[in-house]
Enzyme design. Structure first.
Site, PDB file in Angstrom:
ATOM      1  N   GLY A  50       0.889  -1.249  -0.063  1.00 43.19           N
ATOM      2  CA  GLY A  50      -0.069   0.064   0.165  1.00 43.19           C
ATOM      3  C   GLY A  50       0.777   1.320   0.041  1.00 43.19           C
ATOM      4  O   GLY A  50       0.348   2.254   0.322  1.00 43.19           O
ATOM      5  N   ARG A 265      17.373  -3.499  -4.607  1.00 46.20           N
ATOM      6  CA  ARG A 265      16.710  -4.745  -4.519  1.00 46.20           C
ATOM      7  C   ARG A 265      17.336  -5.892  -5.297  1.00 46.20           C
ATOM      8  O   ARG A 265      17.238  -7.075  -4.953  1.00 46.20           O
ATOM      9  CB  ARG A 265      15.318  -4.283  -5.283  1.00 46.20           C
ATOM     10  CG  ARG A 265      14.210  -3.664  -4.159  1.00 46.20           C
ATOM     11  CD  ARG A 265      13.011  -3.557  -4.816  1.00 46.20           C
ATOM     12  NE  ARG A 265      11.865  -3.058  -3.773  1.00 46.20           N
ATOM     13  CZ  ARG A 265      10.947  -2.656  -4.018  1.00 46.20           C
ATOM     14  NH1 ARG A 265      10.255  -3.016  -4.968  1.00 46.20           N
ATOM     15  NH2 ARG A 265      10.089  -2.197  -3.056  1.00 46.20           N
ATOM     16  N   LEU A 366       2.148   1.144  -7.664  1.00 46.69           N
ATOM     17  CA  LEU A 366       1.046   1.709  -7.202  1.00 46.69           C
ATOM     18  C   LEU A 366       0.537   3.237  -7.956  1.00 46.69           C
ATOM     19  O   LEU A 366      -0.338   3.271  -8.375  1.00 46.69           O
ATOM     20  CB  LEU A 366       0.562   1.555  -5.690  1.00 46.69           C
ATOM     21  CG  LEU A 366       0.655   0.046  -5.338  1.00 46.69           C
ATOM     22  CD1 LEU A 366       0.427   0.490  -3.653  1.00 46.69           C
ATOM     23  CD2 LEU A 366      -0.496  -0.664  -5.680  1.00 46.69           C
TER      24      LEU A 366
END
Length: 490
Positions: A50, A265, A366
């Protein structure tokens, strides 16, 4: 076949599909949203943390752009990056006006969903807006084909619950079917995210790009029998990451970027893959020394404190962690408004490529869904207003014919899917080499040959596995072929 018609069809009901549907409905057109599961659920948005990047003000947009390009290793479509940076604050502001429960901190909007599915709040906010505008939803449909002919657009879809086929026609189609991280044995996506969007786009003639670039999140739970839950990156940096020999993994691999789970990452995933799957050493994240302030370093960490401590014992023992497939940067090539190379077909979200380059900055996924979902929706609505209805009777006949080709296939499709995931994880994933990619491609081609052997018409549960297997094999092959062509590491 059951039949239904709209002005625009949206394939996928994650944030990209929902935001696209809102834009179409706001333009005064009818929109049908098709999804495999219940609308909004079983999507990457629902299961996400989120977190949405979107820095308001010109003084903040610069750093957002720079971090996005740096993460992409020089391969981003710079025009798409500029659009993301400029539009993200506007789209996040909309969510706030539409009543999302969220908190804006340091250029990130943190949704306050229900741990661990914090993205649930984003979905619910967008669904409320869609419903208020009269969007139509069809859950439980797996789209098998997109056709654009006879002056119209349409999709054929299989409904497992009723064991029947559905033909939906429109003037335009928006593809928002997500990525392909479910192709890998270890992933944190919903299980049926297998590259459907890329396969559908390719078969209708659209151009794909960057298929070799798959992002793996390094710090996912690896507790036996537990889900690969994402550990919030800022909180993880407050703990200690150690292998079985007591070595600090950050120090061993010279990973100095912080937060490492956001800004390194790729390198951290490579390090953990070597430790866990090559050296056969478990890696554990020790969070026992975290203070209450450390847990509350951002809303993402604060939201998962209870879940990690009470459900997994993080306050009492180190947690096993390992990387998992997380996001695909490749997909359909789009322009600034989500238009593909096929007139009448648009794409948005993880189904589209180009924005992220070789690697995605944490927090951009997102934001991308909202920014390009809105743009694709507006562009598709404009296209639909200028297009005629075409001959939908002929199109429906063609959709019925396309559905028939799925009626015969292997009964072992579920087992073949699992074999495919193991192949992709071992040789087509985090660490790749020419020999392994060649071996993987040969194995995937062998699975494709098995999948092509006809058999008696499968039962309904077997048919869904067959449909997914065909997409999975095709997209897995594309990823491996593209990886073999890119000989340097980004």
């Amino acid at each position: 076949m059951e039949q239904a018609s709209f002005d625009v069809i949206v394939v996928g009901s994650g944030a990209a599909g929902l935001r696209a549907a809102i834009a179409v409905a706001e333009a005064g057109l009818s929109v049908g949203v098709v999804s495999k599961g219940s609308p909004g659920k079983s999507t990457c948005t629902w299961f996400s943390g989120g977190v949405m990047a979107g820095s308001p003000g010109p003084d903040r947009c610069g750093p957002h752009r720079e971090r996005t390009l740096a993460a992409g290793r020089g391969l981003n479509d710079a025009a798409l990056v500029d659009i993301l940076v400029a539009d993200a604050p506007l789209r996040l502001g909309e969510l706030v006006r539409w009543g999302i429960r969220a908190e804006l901190i340091n250029g990130y909007l943190y949704a306050k969903g229900r741990p661990p599915v914090l993205g649930e709040e984003i979905v619910r906010c967008l669904l409320r807006r869609c419903e208020a505008l009269g969007a139509n939803f069809r859950g439980g449909l797996t789209v098998t084909d997109i056709l654009l002919r006879h002056g119209a657009a349409g999709v054929s879809a299989y409904e497992k619950s009723s064991d029947r086929w559905v033909a939906l026609t429109a003037r335009a189609v928006i593809l928002a079917a997500g990525g392909a991280a479910g192709l890998y044995l270890r992933n944190d996506n919903p299980g049926r995210i297998l590259g459907d969007g890329s396969r559908l786009a390719l078969e209708v003639g659209a151009v794909l790009q960057d298929m070799e670039f798959v992002q793996f999140y390094p710090l996912c739970l690896a507790e036996p029998g537990g889900p690969p839950l994402v550990i919030p990156p800022r909180m993880a940096d407050r703990g200690r990451l150690l292998n079985d020999g007591g070595e600090d993994v950050y120090a061993k691999y010279a990973i100095t970027e912080r937060p490492a789970g956001e800004r390194a990452r790729d390198r951290l995933s490579q390090a953990l893959f070597k430790e866990v799957f090559r050296n056969h050493s478990s890696v554990r994240l020790d969070l026992r020394g975290l203070s209450p302030e450390d847990w509350r370093i951002d809303p993402f960490g604060a939201a998962l404190q209870g879940f990690l401590c009470e459900r997994h014992g993080a306050a009492d023992r180190p947690l096993r962690v390992a990387p998992a497939a997380h996001h695909t940067m490749g997909g359909v090539r789009i322009d600034a408004d989500g238009a593909t190379s096929v007139p009448g077909l648009f794409a948005a979200g993880e189904a589209a490529g180009g924005l992220h380059g070789a690697n995605r900055m944490g927090g951009n996924a997102l934001s991308e869904t909202l920014v390009f979902g809105a743009r694709a929706g507006r562009a598709a609505a404009a296209w639909a207003k200028g297009a005629g209805d075409g001959d939908r009777r002929l199109l429906t006949k063609d959709l019925a014919e396309s559905a028939r080709r799925w009626s015969r296939g292997p009964r072992q499709a579920a087992a073949l899917k699992e074999r495919l995931k193991k192949i992709m994880w071992e040789d087509g994933g985090i660490i790749r080499g020419a020999q392994g990619l060649s071996r993987a491609l040969a194995a995937v081609q062998a699975i494709a040959q098995e999948a092509a052997v006809p058999s008696d018409p499968p039962a309904s549960e077997e048919l869904l596995d067959r449909i997914e297997l065909i997409s999975a094999v095709r997209v897995a092959g594309l990823i491996l072929e593209a990886a073999a062509m890119r000989r340097e590491s980004r």
